[in-house]
Design a protein around this motif. Structure first.
Motif, PDB file in Angstrom:
ATOM      1  N   MET B 120       4.982 -20.753 -17.549  1.00 47.88           N
ATOM      2  CA  MET B 120       6.263 -20.455 -18.200  1.00 47.88           C
ATOM      3  C   MET B 120       6.116 -19.195 -19.049  1.00 47.88           C
ATOM      4  SD  MET B 120       9.268 -21.565 -18.482  1.00 47.88           S
ATOM      5  CE  MET B 120      10.587 -20.832 -19.406  1.00 47.88           C
ATOM      6  N   LEU B 121       4.988 -19.138 -19.735  1.00 47.80           N
ATOM      7  CA  LEU B 121       4.683 -17.979 -20.577  1.00 47.80           C
ATOM      8  C   LEU B 121       4.703 -16.712 -19.741  1.00 47.80           C
ATOM      9  CD1 LEU B 121       3.977 -18.067 -23.567  1.00 47.80           C
ATOM     10  CD2 LEU B 121       1.587 -17.953 -22.950  1.00 47.80           C
ATOM     11  N   PHE B 122       4.072 -16.810 -18.584  1.00 47.42           N
ATOM     12  CA  PHE B 122       3.985 -15.634 -17.727  1.00 47.42           C
ATOM     13  C   PHE B 122       5.356 -15.209 -17.221  1.00 47.42           C
ATOM     14  CE2 PHE B 122       3.402 -13.576 -13.606  1.00 47.42           C
ATOM     15  CZ  PHE B 122       2.611 -12.517 -14.014  1.00 47.42           C
ATOM     16  N   LEU B 123       6.141 -16.200 -16.830  1.00 45.37           N
ATOM     17  CA  LEU B 123       7.472 -15.885 -16.309  1.00 45.37           C
ATOM     18  C   LEU B 123       8.337 -15.212 -17.372  1.00 45.37           C
ATOM     19  CD1 LEU B 123       8.378 -18.984 -14.149  1.00 45.37           C
ATOM     20  CD2 LEU B 123       7.809 -16.678 -13.407  1.00 45.37           C
ATOM     21  N   SER B 124       8.294 -15.771 -18.585  1.00 44.80           N
ATOM     22  CA  SER B 124       9.137 -15.168 -19.617  1.00 44.80           C
ATOM     23  C   SER B 124       8.605 -13.791 -19.999  1.00 44.80           C
ATOM     24  CB  SER B 124       9.245 -16.069 -20.849  1.00 44.80           C
ATOM     25  OG  SER B 124       8.178 -16.939 -20.919  1.00 44.80           O
ATOM     26  N   LEU B 125       7.281 -13.640 -19.948  1.00 45.46           N
ATOM     27  CA  LEU B 125       6.692 -12.335 -20.223  1.00 45.46           C
ATOM     28  C   LEU B 125       7.207 -11.287 -19.255  1.00 45.46           C
ATOM     29  CD1 LEU B 125       4.578 -11.221 -22.175  1.00 45.46           C
ATOM     30  CD2 LEU B 125       2.869 -11.592 -20.423  1.00 45.46           C
ATOM     31  N   GLU B 126       7.282 -11.668 -17.993  1.00 52.81           N
ATOM     32  CA  GLU B 126       7.769 -10.728 -16.981  1.00 52.81           C
ATOM     33  C   GLU B 126       9.250 -10.441 -17.180  1.00 52.81           C
ATOM     34  OE1 GLU B 126       5.592  -9.139 -14.342  1.00 52.81           O
ATOM     35  OE2 GLU B 126       4.748  -9.666 -16.279  1.00 52.81           O
ATOM     36  N   THR B 127      10.028 -11.490 -17.489  1.00 54.50           N
ATOM     37  CA  THR B 127      11.443 -11.271 -17.786  1.00 54.50           C
ATOM     38  C   THR B 127      11.584 -10.223 -18.878  1.00 54.50           C
ATOM     39  OG1 THR B 127      11.694 -13.632 -17.417  1.00 54.50           O
ATOM     40  CG2 THR B 127      13.587 -12.470 -18.338  1.00 54.50           C
ATOM     41  N   LEU B 128      10.778 -10.391 -19.911  1.00 57.28           N
ATOM     42  CA  LEU B 128      10.832  -9.468 -21.037  1.00 57.28           C
ATOM     43  C   LEU B 128      10.456  -8.061 -20.594  1.00 57.28           C
ATOM     44  CD1 LEU B 128      11.024  -8.818 -24.037  1.00 57.28           C
ATOM     45  CD2 LEU B 128       8.693  -9.604 -24.292  1.00 57.28           C
ATOM     46  N   SER B 129       9.326  -7.946 -19.895  1.00 57.83           N
ATOM     47  CA  SER B 129       8.833  -6.613 -19.532  1.00 57.83           C
ATOM     48  C   SER B 129       9.838  -5.862 -18.683  1.00 57.83           C
ATOM     49  CB  SER B 129       7.528  -6.723 -18.754  1.00 57.83           C
ATOM     50  OG  SER B 129       6.542  -7.276 -19.572  1.00 57.83           O
ATOM     51  N   PHE B 130      10.409  -6.538 -17.690  1.00 55.59           N
ATOM     52  CA  PHE B 130      11.332  -5.826 -16.805  1.00 55.59           C
ATOM     53  C   PHE B 130      12.614  -5.455 -17.524  1.00 55.59           C
ATOM     54  CE2 PHE B 130       8.467  -7.435 -13.593  1.00 55.59           C
ATOM     55  CZ  PHE B 130       8.312  -6.300 -12.829  1.00 55.59           C
ATOM     56  N   SER B 131      13.081  -6.318 -18.410  1.00 56.61           N
ATOM     57  CA  SER B 131      14.287  -5.958 -19.155  1.00 56.61           C
ATOM     58  C   SER B 131      14.009  -4.755 -20.039  1.00 56.61           C
ATOM     59  CB  SER B 131      14.751  -7.112 -20.030  1.00 56.61           C
ATOM     60  OG  SER B 131      14.618  -8.315 -19.348  1.00 56.61           O
ATOM     61  N   LEU B 132      12.819  -4.742 -20.637  1.00 55.17           N
ATOM     62  CA  LEU B 132      12.504  -3.621 -21.514  1.00 55.17           C
ATOM     63  C   LEU B 132      12.481  -2.316 -20.746  1.00 55.17           C
ATOM     64  CD1 LEU B 132       9.789  -5.060 -23.897  1.00 55.17           C
ATOM     65  CD2 LEU B 132      12.178  -4.581 -24.377  1.00 55.17           C
ATOM     66  N   GLY B 134      14.381  -1.530 -18.354  1.00 63.63           N
ATOM     67  CA  GLY B 134      15.767  -1.097 -18.271  1.00 63.63           C
ATOM     68  C   GLY B 134      16.230  -0.438 -19.551  1.00 63.63           C
ATOM     69  N   LEU B 135      15.776  -0.981 -20.688  1.00 66.41           N
ATOM     70  CA  LEU B 135      16.201  -0.408 -21.966  1.00 66.41           C
ATOM     71  C   LEU B 135      15.568   0.954 -22.199  1.00 66.41           C
ATOM     72  CD1 LEU B 135      16.086  -3.489 -24.364  1.00 66.41           C
ATOM     73  CD2 LEU B 135      18.061  -2.404 -23.338  1.00 66.41           C
ATOM     74  N   ILE B 136      14.248   1.042 -21.882  1.00 64.77           N
ATOM     75  CA  ILE B 136      13.544   2.301 -22.138  1.00 64.77           C
ATOM     76  C   ILE B 136      14.127   3.415 -21.295  1.00 64.77           C
ATOM     77  CG2 ILE B 136      11.315   3.464 -21.921  1.00 64.77           C
ATOM     78  CD1 ILE B 136      10.032   0.738 -22.526  1.00 64.77           C
ATOM     79  N   GLY B 137      14.447   3.094 -20.043  1.00 66.56           N
ATOM     80  CA  GLY B 137      14.887   4.146 -19.128  1.00 66.56           C
ATOM     81  C   GLY B 137      16.387   4.323 -19.069  1.00 66.56           C
TER      82      GLY B 137
END
Lengths: 521, 466
Positions: B120-132, B134-137
């Motif tokens: 679960m930790l890993f999945l949410s980590l990936e959700t976070l990373s990919f959303s970020l 989008g924000l950075i770019g």
């Protein structure tokens, strides 16, 4: 929540600073008039403290505890004894004079200047009134920022460098201080089971010798940087020389005293055995400071630098005094703190006035001022003599007592200290001769004599220079309970209960007899 | 299944979908979409707070919610709301996807803090990373944006791989990925026979985590991303996701491996010391304010790691308090950076600011002083609280190092003040009036002094959630 007088004295300058934010920066005179008024009211408030102060009582007065962060045992605990009171009075006194002296000196950012000065006043008073280690640390660090701005914005050529040096030196020292405080805090918890930063509760703690030695060093290095004691002094000449006049005055007059105050209020009573253990080291460093400061002053070409190094020498005396652990030495050191604040403060004011006239501080640029500025020269002469320690003026009282104390504690140390006094006379008189006497230089011919405003800056200091010099008894009496309490706390280390007992002061009697030649009371 | 314990996340997911639909129907109406997002977030916050004291396990042991995790939620919510406020003034024309990414990253962070299973930790980590990402770019045409996004993407993928290896090894050793089961097994069985495996696992996990919080030597992405990404996003990046990073460390190291702290304490100690020193020393030479704050955020991560080393209750509270106060500091500073302009973030651009806009200079000085850790600001109290937890467990040298680092950092933080107050501008521009940026600045200042002068109330709340 009702505010008590002492807390009011602490926070009043900040309250006074709030309206400044809404004042126009254009009108410098109004800004300064307002701030002068605020500092005078503050001085008056501190005089009320004096009025209600009971002389000869042991322990703290005006004590008040407000809740601050109960979950970690930190409270807004303030209280003063004689030593705190005399230093608070010195602070409010010098701040008001500092504002009065800056009317012409400050040419830009006047609004920021007065805010910074008021903020600093709160910080300084807070340091002297805190009875809670975390609160003390808060004010101790809070002081840095206004001083940093003061040096950095209104200073001279190398101001940014000096400001950084001052902040980083002090913060490095504070790192040890706060670590020491934390260790003491947790040690206290492990013994008593209570989390508290309250100084009076921590006084009861008997810290084991090994731990006490480490903690004492942690505290002592932080305080030694502030004093500054010899190897840690290098920030001082820079900061002093670059700071604007009022900054130098407060730096010399008050900030340097915070280190000594820290020793007497925190380091000694908390770790008495360790203090005794390290006393020879610090006495030696004090002596090195006296001799070194004197030699360095002797060779300075810059008036302000000379005064700055003379501070190192004077503070050497004070350090020597507090580490004698006897009544003479401690009383002398405490009274010398005030004296140094007055005479060195006055010297900085004088150098500032010369700088305003000539825009130089080089000794060789002056000469023959006695002819063009007679009144100024007389005042300068008196202040200079008080700094040397001429009998009849305030400097003598402090140095003489320190000498007595040093002689009792270690004859060896006293010999060196005497040599230091001779050197003090040498460099001060040489400087005075070159600035005030000799032939008048052409450039100095048209210099105006002291103005009325400048006279009012120096006159109050002169009053105290004579008063303390001729009749020091009230001052000694004010600080006597503090000094004897400190000594008792150190001497009675075997006694686990270091409660301060009521007792009359035979030593104080003896001192005033020796100095004034008359029986007290 | 106990779905209601994730009600805030569910509300946010619906809001995210709504944002996309609105964007599709009426494109590029920034303030409208932003307001919808804020409303969604406030609703989620409301449910979060109303369930504040409810603890529970849901989704077949995948999430475990307690008041302490909701404390972290609070930091994330504050970060998200402040970011939306900043975005109103900062972005002129961007697509509404920005808010979609914002919400999904928020969901990612919230789930991170609540997951009780490594997967679960890993999945949410990936959700976070990919959303970020989008924000950075989000500002595609801005200079350095592509570099920043790519760098973040590559290194995030890299660190996720390490983290995943760590999870797999954990499964090999314990036959489970559930954090509390791991902890129980460690308590029951001890280390016999599995110690080398655990050490390798922990190293892998720590590498993955160190990337998230930008600890040395996994910090390389930080300065470039900070320089390239839009200032509001950077503020968000150093507040929310960093707090989330610490939340994972608390989950894995302090909860999962709490039976044997001695095997990971050494690594984290060195990590803390090097991160503090490296971050501060590298910042000394940086002349770009955004890059400087990147190194400073590295240094701040080092301070927080000190709390983790001390492995006690105070550490949990100290970390939450620290991240809370750091959120306000960093948002305040970046609000001002946004006002001056992203492309004018060299120190020289701040010269003479005290003359052109005294208020901004004064506020910036407060943020810098707070980051230095001078008393009366929250920067001091939070740092003090962190080092107090270390002092309690006798890590005296860490405490001394920490405060000495404070002295080092004074140099570069106060250098900003030097430029603003003690140097003259080469050319003076007036700074336009941005209502939303200013509101963020005021919120930040108020909380910095509130937390710095009267931290008691917040302390009490945090401690009560432990």
């Amino acid at each position: 929540m009702k505010l008590d007088l002492l807390s009011l004295v602490i926070i009043f300058p900040i309250i006074g600073a709030i309206p400044v934010f809404f004042m126009s920066p254009k009108n410098k005179k109004v800004l300064f008039d307002y701030t002068l008024l605020m500092t005078l009211v503050e001085f008056l408030l501190s005089l009320f403290l004096l009025k209600g102060f009971k002389f000869g009582l042991y322990g703290f007065q005006y004590e008040h505890v407000y809740k601050w962060i109960p979950s970690i045992g930190a409270s807004f605990h303030v209280g003063i004894d004689g030593m705190s009171l005399i230093l608070i009075l010195l602070t409010t006194f010098l701040t008001a004079l500092g504002i009065l002296s800056s009317y012409n000196y400050i040419t830009h950012k006047a609004k920021e200047y007065v805010i910074v000065m008021l903020l600093m006043e709160t910080g300084m008073i807070g340091v002297f009134a805190s009875l809670d280690l975390l609160l003390f640390y808060l004010f101790w660090e809070l002081m840095l920022i206004p001083m940093y701005f003061l040096i950095g914005i209104w200073g001279h050529e190398r101001r940014v460098y000096a400001a950084f040096k001052f902040v980083i030196y002090t913060m490095a020292g504070s790192a040890l201080l706060i670590t020491g405080i934390l260790v003491l805090y947790f040690y206290n918890h492990s013994v008593t089971g209570v989390y508290t930063f309250d100084l009076l509760k921590l006084y009861r703690l008997n810290v084991p010798y090994d731990l006490a030695k480490k903690l004492f060093l942690a505290f002592a290095i932080a305080f030694a940087i502030k004093v500054p004691i010899f190897p840690f002094h290098t920030w001082l000449p820079d900061a002093h020389v670059e700071a604007p006049t009022a900054g130098s005055v407060l730096l010399a007059g008050v900030l340097l005293k915070m280190g000594i105050y820290g020793f007497l209020r925190f380091a000694f009573p908390l770790f008495p055995k360790a203090a005794i253990h390290y006393a020879p080291l610090f006495m030696a460093l004090g002596i090195v400071g006296i001799i070194y400061g004197a030699f360095m002053s002797w060779v300075q070409k810059d008036l302000k630098k000379l005064v700055a190094y003379s501070s190192v020498a004077h503070l050497g005396f004070i350090v020597l005094g507090i580490f004698t652990f006897n009544m003479y030495g401690t009383q002398g050191a405490v009274i010398q703190m005030v004296n140094h604040g007055l005479s060195t403060g006055a010297l900085f004011f004088i150098v500032g006035m010369l700088y305003e006239r000539r825009h130089t501080r080089l000794i060789e640029e002056f000469g023959g001022l006695a002819k063009v500025m007679p009144v100024f020269s007389v005042i300068f002469g008196i202040v200079m003599l008080s700094s040397i320690g001429l009998p009849g003026l305030n400097g003598f009282i402090g140095e003489f007592l320190v000498m007595l104390g040093a002689f009792k504690a270690s004859k060896f140390a006293a010999y060196f200290a005497v040599v230091g006094i001779i050197f003090a006379a040498v460099y001060m008189l040489t400087m005075f001769q070159r600035v005030v006497f000799l032939k008048v230089k052409e450039k100095n011919l048209g210099l105006p004599d002291i103005s009325l405003r400048e006279f009012f800056v120096l006159a109050p200091i002169l009053l105290f220079i004579f008063w303390i010099g001729i009749y020091p008894k009230p001052y000694l009496k004010m600080t006597e309970p503090t000094s004897s309490a400190v000594i008792m706390q150190i001497k009675s280390t075997q006694n686990a209960e270091k409660e301060i007992k009521m007792l009359t002061g035979p030593v104080g009697e003896e001192i005033s007899l020796k100095i004034t030649g008359r029986k007290a009371r | 299944m106990n779905a209601h314990i994730l009600l805030p996340e569910i509300i946010l997911s619906i809001t995210a979908a709504l944002v996309l639909i609105i964007e599709f129907l009426t494109p590029r109406r920034l303030q409208f979409i932003g307001t919808v997002t804020i409303l969604g977030i406030l609703l989620a916050l409301f449910y979060d707070l109303s369930m504040f004291r409810n603890a529970g396990i849901g989704f077949y042991g995948m999430v475990k919610v307690g008041p302490f995790d909701r404390m972290f939620d609070l930091i994330f919510f504050i970060g998200a709301i402040l970011l939306i406020l900043l975005s109103f003034d900062y972005f002129v024309e961007i697509s509404g996807e920005f808010y979609f990414f914002l919400i999904t990253s928020l969901i990612g962070m919230m789930l991170l803090a609540k997951s009780s299973d490594l997967f679960m930790l890993f999945l949410s980590l990936e959700t976070l990373s990919f959303s970020l990402l989008g924000l950075i770019g989000i500002l595609k045409r801005k200079e350095f944006v592509a570099e920043a996004t790519l760098k973040y993407f590559v290194l995030a993928a890299f660190s996720s791989a390490f983290f995943l290896f760590g999870i797999i090894l954990t499964y090999v050793i314990f036959q489970t990925t559930n954090i509390s089961e791991i902890s129980n097994k460690l308590f029951a069985a001890g280390l016999t026979g599995i110690k080398p495996g655990i050490i390798v696992t922990l190293v892998l996990l720590t590498v993955g985590l160190a990337f998230k919080i930008a600890a040395i030597p996994f910090h390389m992405w930080t300065p470039d991303v900070y320089e390239g990404a839009p200032a509001p996003v950077v503020a968000f990046l150093s507040a929310g996701p960093k707090a989330a990073g610490f939340a994972i460390i608390l989950k894995t190291l302090l909860s999962g491996y709490q039976a044997h702290p001695e095997i990971w304490k050494g690594i984290v100690t060195y990590l803390a010391v090097f991160t503090m020193f490296w971050g501060n020393l590298a910042a000394l030479k940086t002349r770009n304010l955004k890059r400087m704050l990147a190194y400073s955020t590295i240094a701040h991560a080092g301070y927080v790691l000190v709390a983790i080393v001390s492995v006690n209750q105070e550490a949990y509270a100290a970390i939450v308090f620290y991240m809370l106060s750091y959120t306000f500091m960093v948002f305040g500073a970046f609000a001002i950076i946004s006002m001056i302009g992203d492309s004018h973030s060299n120190l020289e651009d701040y010269a003479g600011l005290s003359r052109t806009s005294p208020l901004l200079a004064f506020m910036m000085a407060i943020f810098m002083i707070s980051m230095t850790g001078i008393p009366t600001t929250s920067g001091f109290i939070s740092k003090f609280y962190v080092f107090m937890s270390a002092a309690k467990t006798n890590h005296i040298w860490l405490v001394i190092f920490g405060f000495i680092n404070g002295a080092i950092s004074a140099y570069y933080y106060l250098r900003v003040v030097v430029y603003m107050y003690m140097m003259d501008a080469r050319e003076e521009h007036a700074v336009p009036y941005f209502p939303f940026l200013r509101s963020v600045m005021w919120i930040a200042v108020i909380f910095i002094f509130y937390l710095g002068l009267f931290p008691q109330k917040v302390f009490e709340i945090i401690v009560s959630t432990l």
